[in-house]
Motif scaffolding. Structure first.
Motif, PDB file in Angstrom:
ATOM      1  N   TYR A   1       0.825  -1.196   0.000  1.00  0.00           N
ATOM      2  CA  TYR A   1       0.000   0.000   0.000  1.00  0.00           C
ATOM      3  C   TYR A   1       0.865   1.254   0.000  1.00  0.00           C
ATOM      4  O   TYR A   1       0.621   2.193  -0.751  1.00  0.00           O
ATOM      5  CB  TYR A   1      -0.922  -0.012   1.222  1.00  0.00           C
ATOM      6  N   ASP A   2       1.906   1.270   0.853  1.00  0.00           N
ATOM      7  CA  ASP A   2       2.779   2.446   0.924  1.00  0.00           C
ATOM      8  C   ASP A   2       3.429   2.732  -0.418  1.00  0.00           C
ATOM      9  O   ASP A   2       3.585   3.886  -0.808  1.00  0.00           O
ATOM     10  CB  ASP A   2       3.881   2.221   1.972  1.00  0.00           C
ATOM     11  N   TRP A   3       3.829   1.668  -1.127  1.00  0.00           N
ATOM     12  CA  TRP A   3       4.461   1.901  -2.432  1.00  0.00           C
ATOM     13  C   TRP A   3       3.453   2.418  -3.451  1.00  0.00           C
ATOM     14  O   TRP A   3       3.736   3.328  -4.207  1.00  0.00           O
ATOM     15  CB  TRP A   3       5.110   0.613  -2.938  1.00  0.00           C
ATOM     16  N   LEU A   4       2.237   1.817  -3.450  1.00  0.00           N
ATOM     17  CA  LEU A   4       1.242   2.218  -4.442  1.00  0.00           C
ATOM     18  C   LEU A   4       0.818   3.664  -4.256  1.00  0.00           C
ATOM     19  O   LEU A   4       0.536   4.375  -5.210  1.00  0.00           O
ATOM     20  CB  LEU A   4       0.009   1.320  -4.329  1.00  0.00           C
ATOM     21  N   VAL A   5       0.804   4.112  -2.986  1.00  0.00           N
ATOM     22  CA  VAL A   5       0.315   5.455  -2.708  1.00  0.00           C
ATOM     23  C   VAL A   5       1.214   6.520  -3.329  1.00  0.00           C
ATOM     24  O   VAL A   5       0.755   7.606  -3.659  1.00  0.00           O
ATOM     25  CB  VAL A   5       0.177   5.619  -1.176  1.00  0.00           C
ATOM     26  N   GLN A   6       2.526   6.200  -3.508  1.00  0.00           N
ATOM     27  CA  GLN A   6       3.348   7.231  -4.115  1.00  0.00           C
ATOM     28  C   GLN A   6       3.513   7.047  -5.629  1.00  0.00           C
ATOM     29  O   GLN A   6       4.345   7.684  -6.240  1.00  0.00           O
ATOM     30  CB  GLN A   6       4.704   7.330  -3.425  1.00  0.00           C
ATOM     31  N   THR A   7       2.702   6.163  -6.248  1.00  0.00           N
ATOM     32  CA  THR A   7       2.713   6.088  -7.712  1.00  0.00           C
ATOM     33  C   THR A   7       1.518   6.857  -8.257  1.00  0.00           C
ATOM     34  O   THR A   7       0.714   7.381  -7.499  1.00  0.00           O
ATOM     35  CB  THR A   7       2.575   4.642  -8.201  1.00  0.00           C
ATOM     36  N   ALA A   8       1.407   6.860  -9.585  1.00  0.00           N
ATOM     37  CA  ALA A   8       0.315   7.604 -10.215  1.00  0.00           C
ATOM     38  C   ALA A   8      -1.046   7.041  -9.834  1.00  0.00           C
ATOM     39  O   ALA A   8      -2.050   7.731  -9.933  1.00  0.00           O
ATOM     40  CB  ALA A   8       0.483   7.562 -11.731  1.00  0.00           C
ATOM     41  N   ALA A   9      -1.098   5.794  -9.366  1.00  0.00           N
ATOM     42  CA  ALA A   9      -2.392   5.169  -9.058  1.00  0.00           C
ATOM     43  C   ALA A   9      -3.112   5.891  -7.932  1.00  0.00           C
ATOM     44  O   ALA A   9      -4.329   5.812  -7.788  1.00  0.00           O
ATOM     45  CB  ALA A   9      -2.186   3.707  -8.680  1.00  0.00           C
ATOM     46  N   CYS A  10      -2.364   6.624  -7.121  1.00  0.00           N
ATOM     47  CA  CYS A  10      -2.935   7.256  -5.933  1.00  0.00           C
ATOM     48  C   CYS A  10      -4.040   8.232  -6.284  1.00  0.00           C
ATOM     49  O   CYS A  10      -5.035   8.322  -5.588  1.00  0.00           O
ATOM     50  CB  CYS A  10      -1.797   7.962  -5.202  1.00  0.00           C
ATOM     51  N   ASN A  11      -3.873   8.985  -7.378  1.00  0.00           N
ATOM     52  CA  ASN A  11      -4.866   9.999  -7.706  1.00  0.00           C
ATOM     53  C   ASN A  11      -5.865   9.554  -8.749  1.00  0.00           C
ATOM     54  O   ASN A  11      -6.705  10.330  -9.160  1.00  0.00           O
ATOM     55  CB  ASN A  11      -4.153  11.257  -8.252  1.00  0.00           C
ATOM     56  N   GLN A  12      -5.773   8.287  -9.213  1.00  0.00           N
ATOM     57  CA  GLN A  12      -6.647   7.874 -10.305  1.00  0.00           C
ATOM     58  C   GLN A  12      -8.036   7.523  -9.792  1.00  0.00           C
ATOM     59  O   GLN A  12      -8.225   7.194  -8.630  1.00  0.00           O
ATOM     60  CB  GLN A  12      -6.051   6.654 -11.020  1.00  0.00           C
ATOM     61  N   THR A  13      -9.010   7.620 -10.702  1.00  0.00           N
ATOM     62  CA  THR A  13     -10.371   7.190 -10.365  1.00  0.00           C
ATOM     63  C   THR A  13     -10.824   6.233 -11.432  1.00  0.00           C
ATOM     64  O   THR A  13     -10.259   6.174 -12.519  1.00  0.00           O
ATOM     65  CB  THR A  13     -11.343   8.374 -10.365  1.00  0.00           C
ATOM     66  N   LYS A  14     -11.894   5.475 -11.115  1.00  0.00           N
ATOM     67  CA  LYS A  14     -12.419   4.536 -12.101  1.00  0.00           C
ATOM     68  C   LYS A  14     -12.836   5.279 -13.370  1.00  0.00           C
ATOM     69  O   LYS A  14     -12.623   4.797 -14.473  1.00  0.00           O
ATOM     70  CB  LYS A  14     -13.622   3.805 -11.481  1.00  0.00           C
ATOM     71  N   GLU A  15     -13.435   6.463 -13.184  1.00  0.00           N
ATOM     72  CA  GLU A  15     -13.916   7.198 -14.353  1.00  0.00           C
ATOM     73  C   GLU A  15     -12.772   7.602 -15.253  1.00  0.00           C
ATOM     74  O   GLU A  15     -12.863   7.505 -16.475  1.00  0.00           O
ATOM     75  CB  GLU A  15     -14.674   8.465 -13.921  1.00  0.00           C
ATOM     76  N   SER A  16     -11.663   8.065 -14.659  1.00  0.00           N
ATOM     77  CA  SER A  16     -10.555   8.522 -15.501  1.00  0.00           C
ATOM     78  C   SER A  16      -9.953   7.352 -16.261  1.00  0.00           C
ATOM     79  O   SER A  16      -9.580   7.487 -17.431  1.00  0.00           O
ATOM     80  CB  SER A  16      -9.494   9.245 -14.669  1.00  0.00           C
ATOM     81  N   ILE A  17      -9.895   6.178 -15.613  1.00  0.00           N
ATOM     82  CA  ILE A  17      -9.333   5.017 -16.320  1.00  0.00           C
ATOM     83  C   ILE A  17     -10.261   4.581 -17.444  1.00  0.00           C
ATOM     84  O   ILE A  17      -9.826   4.281 -18.558  1.00  0.00           O
ATOM     85  CB  ILE A  17      -9.081   3.864 -15.336  1.00  0.00           C
ATOM     86  N   ASP A  18     -11.585   4.554 -17.181  1.00  0.00           N
ATOM     87  CA  ASP A  18     -12.530   4.184 -18.244  1.00  0.00           C
ATOM     88  C   ASP A  18     -12.443   5.151 -19.408  1.00  0.00           C
ATOM     89  O   ASP A  18     -12.465   4.757 -20.572  1.00  0.00           O
ATOM     90  CB  ASP A  18     -13.969   4.183 -17.688  1.00  0.00           C
ATOM     91  N   GLU A  19     -12.350   6.460 -19.074  1.00  0.00           N
ATOM     92  CA  GLU A  19     -12.269   7.454 -20.136  1.00  0.00           C
ATOM     93  C   GLU A  19     -11.014   7.229 -20.972  1.00  0.00           C
ATOM     94  O   GLU A  19     -11.049   7.283 -22.200  1.00  0.00           O
ATOM     95  CB  GLU A  19     -12.236   8.841 -19.501  1.00  0.00           C
ATOM     96  N   PHE A  20      -9.890   6.952 -20.293  1.00  0.00           N
ATOM     97  CA  PHE A  20      -8.652   6.712 -21.035  1.00  0.00           C
ATOM     98  C   PHE A  20      -8.793   5.509 -21.950  1.00  0.00           C
ATOM     99  O   PHE A  20      -8.386   5.541 -23.111  1.00  0.00           O
ATOM    100  CB  PHE A  20      -7.493   6.503 -20.055  1.00  0.00           C
ATOM    101  N   LEU A  21      -9.388   4.416 -21.450  1.00  0.00           N
ATOM    102  CA  LEU A  21      -9.515   3.209 -22.273  1.00  0.00           C
ATOM    103  C   LEU A  21     -10.401   3.460 -23.486  1.00  0.00           C
ATOM    104  O   LEU A  21     -10.118   2.999 -24.587  1.00  0.00           O
ATOM    105  CB  LEU A  21     -10.079   2.059 -21.426  1.00  0.00           C
TER     106      LEU A  21
END
Lengths: 151, 188
Positions: free
Chosen positions: A45-65
């Motif tokens: 969890y600590d590692w993931l929090v400092q990657t780009a995944a921390c600020n992503q949302t489901k909507e932004s990922i769907d929009e990107f796809l």
């Protein structure tokens, strides 16, 4: 005793893993997540929090796809882009295999699909959180106080 | 870099756990068995994702524990070949670079997969000498590395007293190519 029925039952983006761990009760506070998650899960969890995944949302990922459909990227490439959030042409280059052949680049006609893809990433996926070193540098540049004038 | 794997396991539930709600006890037992362990060719088990089905509960003669056939999904860490990961440079020596992800520290970039004109300085820090100048690969820098291979060495029978702790899963990566290597090299 143990059989693996399906070695690969689905790939997860870093964002989905982060959501899963958050749902289990992981937080950045090391003492807070003692009961709910194990220390090893806390490290992930600590590692993931400092990657780009921390600020992503489901909507932004769907929009990107949705918007990236036209580039015909492989599933692994889309996953890699979502996880890494490449912010310029150089960094996206190793992710896309045979990029020169698959994504059109014609300067005469003004088409540059790789640049379009980078633009899409910058626009749709939020940037990663700032690094702690950047924040500390900002604090060091505080204005010095003026010396008190003496009568 | 994370996958789900569907596993079926014949689990013995020890009698001292029988007073707990069944699903919790089974989940704890599975976590005790799988979490933080490496399964060969599958990867590092991070977490029990969910339990799909539970069967059995029979007690075989001569045993005190009940046996359940559990089908469940594990969250596995295993980057795919060709994936680009952002890791931190932990150590640097004559064999190459050693990178870490916090929860996983056995990422190795051997010397032949460093950029072509790299040389090692006296302090063990590698420097990329390319036409526009020298770029040092200092420690604690973020590095983009592309995964080339994952090794699962078998447990050694004997080990030197001061050898590195055994690494059951080792990721070999390369930083040879555009966009790979320290991210400060390619920053806007």
């Amino acid at each position: 005793m143990r059989r693996r029925l399906q070695a690969n039952a689905g790939a997860l983006t870093n964002y989905e893993v982060l959501e899963f761990l958050r749902g289990r009760g992981a937080t950045s506070d090391p003492m807070g997540c003692l009961g709910a998650v194990t220390p090893s899960e806390c490290k992930v969890y600590d590692w993931l929090v400092q990657t780009a995944a921390c600020n992503q949302t489901k909507e932004s990922i769907d929009e990107f796809l949705n918007k990236a459909e036209k580039f015909k990227l492989a599933k692994a490439e889309k996953l890699n882009i979502i996880n890494l959030r490449p912010s310029n042409l150089a960094i996206i280059d190793p992710i896309i295999e045979y990029g020169e052949k698959r994504l059109a680049k014609d300067e005469a006609k003004g088409i540059d699909e790789v640049q379009e893809l980078v633009g899409l990433v910058l626009e749709v996926l939020p940037p990663p959180p700032p690094r702690p070193e950047d924040e500390m540098q900002g604090q060091e540049e505080m204005p010095t106080e003026k010396p008190l004038e003496e009568d | 870099m994370f996958y789900l794997s569907l596993i079926e396991h014949n689990l013995h539930l020890p009698p001292h756990l029988l007073n707990r709600p069944l699903v919790d006890a089974i989940k704890d037992e599975l976590e005790r068995l799988y979490l933080d362990k490496v399964i060969t060719n599958l990867g590092l088990c991070i977490s029990v994702y969910d339990i799909r089905s539970l069967e059995g509960g029979f007690i075989y003669p001569g045993e005190g524990s009940s046996t359940y056939k559990v089908v469940f999904r594990l969250l596995i860490f295993r980057p795919f070949i060709g994936e680009v990961i952002c890791a931190k440079l932990k150590a640097s020596d004559a064999t190459g670079l050693h990178l870490t992800l916090g929860f996983f520290s056995d990422i190795h970039v051997p010397v032949h997969l460093l950029p072509k004109e790299s040389e090692m300085g006296e302090d063990g820090i590698w420097v990329w000498k390319h036409e526009f100048g020298d770029l040092a690969m200092d420690l604690d820098e973020e590095v983009n590395v592309r995964v080339t291979k994952i090794n699962y060495p078998s447990i050694p029978v004997e080990q030197d007293a001061n050898a590195q702790p055994f690494a059951p899963m080792q990721i070999i990566g390369e930083i040879y190519g555009d966009g790979l290597g320290l991210i400060s090299w390619w920053a806007d």
